[in-house]
Design an enzyme around this catalytic site. Structure first.
Site, PDB file in Angstrom:
ATOM      1  N   SER A  61     182.811  -7.120  37.404  1.00  0.00           N
ATOM      2  CA  SER A  61     183.492  -6.264  38.359  1.00  0.00           C
ATOM      3  C   SER A  61     182.466  -5.736  39.363  1.00  0.00           C
ATOM      4  CB  SER A  61     184.227  -5.148  37.624  1.00  0.00           C
ATOM      5  OG  SER A  61     185.169  -4.521  38.450  1.00  0.00           O
TER       6      SER A  61
ATOM      7  N   ASP B 267     193.476 -12.067  36.838  1.00  0.00           N
ATOM      8  CA  ASP B 267     192.801 -10.880  37.350  1.00  0.00           C
ATOM      9  C   ASP B 267     193.370 -10.577  38.731  1.00  0.00           C
ATOM     10  OD1 ASP B 267     191.184  -8.843  38.132  1.00  0.00           O
ATOM     11  OD2 ASP B 267     189.299  -9.937  37.953  1.00  0.00           O
TER      12      ASP B 267
ATOM     13  N   HIS C 231     191.265  -9.224  33.944  1.00  0.00           N
ATOM     14  CA  HIS C 231     189.935  -8.724  34.329  1.00  0.00           C
ATOM     15  C   HIS C 231     188.976  -8.757  33.141  1.00  0.00           C
ATOM     16  CE1 HIS C 231     187.561  -6.864  37.441  1.00  0.00           C
ATOM     17  NE2 HIS C 231     187.337  -5.764  36.762  1.00  0.00           N
TER      18      HIS C 231
END
Length: 706
Positions: A555, A634, A666
């Site tokens: 991320s 995601d 994710h």
């Protein structure tokens, strides 16, 4: 049998039993919990509901049906649970069983034609148990009937408002709501029955939704003898653009009211952001919860709040309130538990890499001194009261070496007694507390930053070890002394690395200003903090070979800024999981309030900031071999971000690899996928650091549910 691992490997990590928090009964003698375990030999999962004898630490298996979940006490020895079967007549059953039976059996209380979850039960006197749970509701407000749902001929979805999709699913027309009811034992059969009128939608006739998508659960509502409280996004504003979440109160006396009173909103003046953790006092007369100030900032500081009389919602008090509105306690309270006499509150809050327990008076008027932690290490995930005449607390926690422990805490003496550790405090996983270390280093400004360290079990100070430099996501988050099955630093340490986990600007647990300062400055202070951390390691940790280093993150931790800047040249290889390639593409995300806050506005209003912190603008500087991992589901950072990064790497002739998971979001959560993830990550970094042997499995003598 217990796990006896000669080396902590990805296979050991992923096949270790996983326990839920244990919840004590009213006497504090027994606690219910669940445990699951995946086997790479059979490629299947085992599951169990267990009861723990708190005094002895001994557990007894009650059920092994994987469809059984959410055991919840309704009396001293009886509990309800969900049985999700999806047969021809029902999707879910509400069941009841007793721990006092030598061979526990269960009977059905009610069947449902949809999935129900988040059970809560409360004895409200006169032999009645108040019940609340969540389920999807149809447009009419009734519980959705999944079995009657007609399959459309077309797969088209049409939207005229946000959200279109959230986290990993496209948003449907069915809202999740809280249903309430009451259980009572039948005098003849001695079995619990659901009293008329059955389960009632507490949110009927409103546009409210609870739990709050996408990670809301049982903590989003509470019940007491006086009624029900719940959280919901403000229906008057766009949920993708704003974070405002309000507390609502529904007064109930019997939990058999056929038509619920209209939910009453709790107003908090200038505090307009997220609300969380609504928790009744034991007598139901008071309510504590948290509330943020800003309505477009998900990482704002939660303020601890109190309603001293639930019948007067106009009297809302803030703990440690200050005239400037900043609040006097600079930590982030989360879980809230009342003492048995309702005179004190126990809350969890993150502090310098730990999730600790704090004690304070239950009235803001008496809370003059800032609360101090009752424990020093680890991450407490759940707090429960023990017996009503006993002030002790029951904790569920983890640490960097222990994946689940249950303990008893005396909040007066701060004495903590271990009841059960599933890994024997790390020993059965081949881990030791001696592997953990930490240091503080000079940040990019007039402040110190913090980093955690994990060393190999066979660590020798005179040797040199390659560096695994782990960068956390969020970006408003932090590495902590807690267990993870996704980014576990011990996995890297056991490969032969010293794993260093810096908490740069933007990290939580170091004061709200430190969190706030990453906004509008993504590649500024946070990046320079990481540079300083790397230099500190080179100058002060002689056992780390910074000339043989790799960096990894997900991320924001996979924000490709490092690849295009000088720090990227310090590493032999990089790993980017679900990372960011182009900030100008941030509007393909779902929760737009995040980028609106951190970039200061929209791309057409603040284009200069989007461009200033755009990693894609520096692709011409990319040179370090990089592994790119991304997943199709995601929707927070769509897979196009990973594909773009890989395309750029390949176009520049930089050694690179792309790994994708079509069925993950994710996070990579499925055990078999996670094992592949670990194999690819370790194979990639070991190739460039010279650690060519990847140990994915170790000698394991027996894997069993505990």
């Amino acid at each position: 049998m217990t796990i006896l691992a000669t080396k902590f490997t990805p296979e050991v990590l992923l096949s270790a039993p996983r326990r839920s928090p244990a919840i004590p009964n009213s006497s504090g003698k027994l606690a219910l919990y669940t445990v699951s375990q995946y086997s790479f030999e059979t490629h299947s999962k085992k599951y169990s509901i267990k009861v723990l004898d708190i005094s002895s630490g001994h557990s007894t298996e009650l059920f092994t049906n994987p469809a059984y979940s959410e055991p919840t006490w309704v009396s001293e020895d009886e509990f309800i649970f969900v049985n999700e079967v999806n047969d021809n007549d029902a999707v879910t059953y509400l069941m009841l069983a007793s721990v006092s039976e030598s061979k526990p059996s269960a009977y059905v209380i009610q069947s449902f034609r949809c999935s129900v979850s988040n059970l809560k039960a409360k004895d409200i006197g006169n032999g009645t148990v108040a019940l609340a749970l969540t389920a999807p509701a149809s447009a009419s407000g009734s519980m959705h009937d999944a079995l009657k749902e007609r399959k459309p001929y077309s797969s088209a979805r049409v939207y005229s408002s946000l959200f279109v999709r959230h986290w990993d699913t496209y948003v449907s027309e069915h809202r999740s709501v809280v249903f309430y009811g009451a259980l009572r034992k039948d005098e003849k059969s001695t079995k619990y029955q659901l009293l008329g009128p059955g389960l009632v939608n507490a949110l009927a006739g409103t546009m409210l939704e609870c739990p709050v998508p996408t990670f809301g659960g049982a903590a989003d509502f509470d019940i007491s003898k006086t009624g029900l409280v719940f959280l919901s996004k403000d229906p008057e504003i766009n949920p993708a653009m704003w974070t405002k979440t309000d507390v609502y109160y529904v007064p109930l006396k019997r939990f058999t009211e056929k038509k619920p009173p209209t939910p009453q909103i709790v107003k908090t003046g200038g505090l307009q952001g997220y609300s969380a953790s609504p928790t009744f006092s034991h007598d139901g007369d008071k309510l504590a919860f948290t509330r943020m100030r800003h309505k477009q900032y998900e990482s704002d500081k939660p303020r601890l709040m109190l309603i001293p009389n639930i019948e007067d919602l106009s009297n809302v008090q803030e703990f440690y309130k200050t005239d400037d509105g900043e609040g006097g306690w600079d930590l982030r309270p989360e879980t809230i538990v009342w003492s048995n006499d309702n005179k004190e509150l126990y809350v969890t809050a993150e502090k310098e890499g730990r999730q600790l327990v704090f004690k304070l008076p239950s009235s803001p008027l008496e809370a003059r001194e800032l609360p101090q932690p009752l424990i020093k290490d680890g991450a407490v995930g759940s707090i429960s009261n023990l017996a009503t005449n006993d002030g002790r607390l029951f904790l569920t926690s983890t640490s960097l070496v222990d994946n689940s422990s249950y303990s008893i805490l005396d909040p007066v003496s701060n004495e903590r007694i271990l009841v059960s550790s599933i890994s024997k405090e790390g020993k059965t996983l081949g881990l030791s507390r001696s592997q953990f270390d930490e240091f503080w280093f000079q940040g990019a400004g007039d402040y110190k930053s913090h980093a955690l360290v994990m060393k190999p079990t066979n660590f020798e100070p005179a040797k040199k070890y390659p560096l695994a430099f782990l960068i956390h996501g969020g970006p408003q988050g932090a590495w902590g002394d807690s267990w993870s099955t996704r980014w576990n630093p011990a996995i890297f340490a056991e490969q032969g690395y010293v794993a260093v986990m810096p908490n740069p600007t933007g990290s939580t647990g170091y004061g709200q200003q430190y969190v706030d300062d990453i906004a509008l400055d993504w590649g500024g202070r946070p990046y320079n903090d990481l540079v300083n951390c790397f230099e500190h390691i080179a100058d002060n940790l002689p056992y780390v070979d910074t000339g043989n280093a790799v960096a990894l993150g997900a991320s924001y931790g996979g924000y490709n800024w490092i690849q295009g800047h000088p720090l990227g040249r310090k590493f032999k290889a990089l790993v980017c999981h679900d990372g960011i390639f182009n900030t100008l593409a941030d509007w393909s995300t779902e929760e737009l309030f995040f980028v609106l806050h951190d970039m200061g506005g929209t791309p057409w209003e603040k284009r200069e900031l989007y461009e200033k912190w755009d990693p894609a603008a520096f692709v011409g500087e990319w040179a370090t071999p990089q592994l790119v991992i991304h997943s199709e589901l995601d929707y927070r950072l769509p897979i196009s971000e990973g594909l773009a990064a890989f395309n750029a790497l390949q176009s520049r002739g930089i050694p690179s690899k792309f790994v994708m998971f079509p069925d993950e979001n994710h996070w990579v959560l499925k055990p078999e996928n996670s094992l592949v993830w670990h194999k690819e990550v370790l194979g990639w970094i070991n190739k460039y650091t010279g650690l060519n042997t990847i140990e994915l499995a170790s000698s394991v003598e027996g894997l069993s549910l505990r």
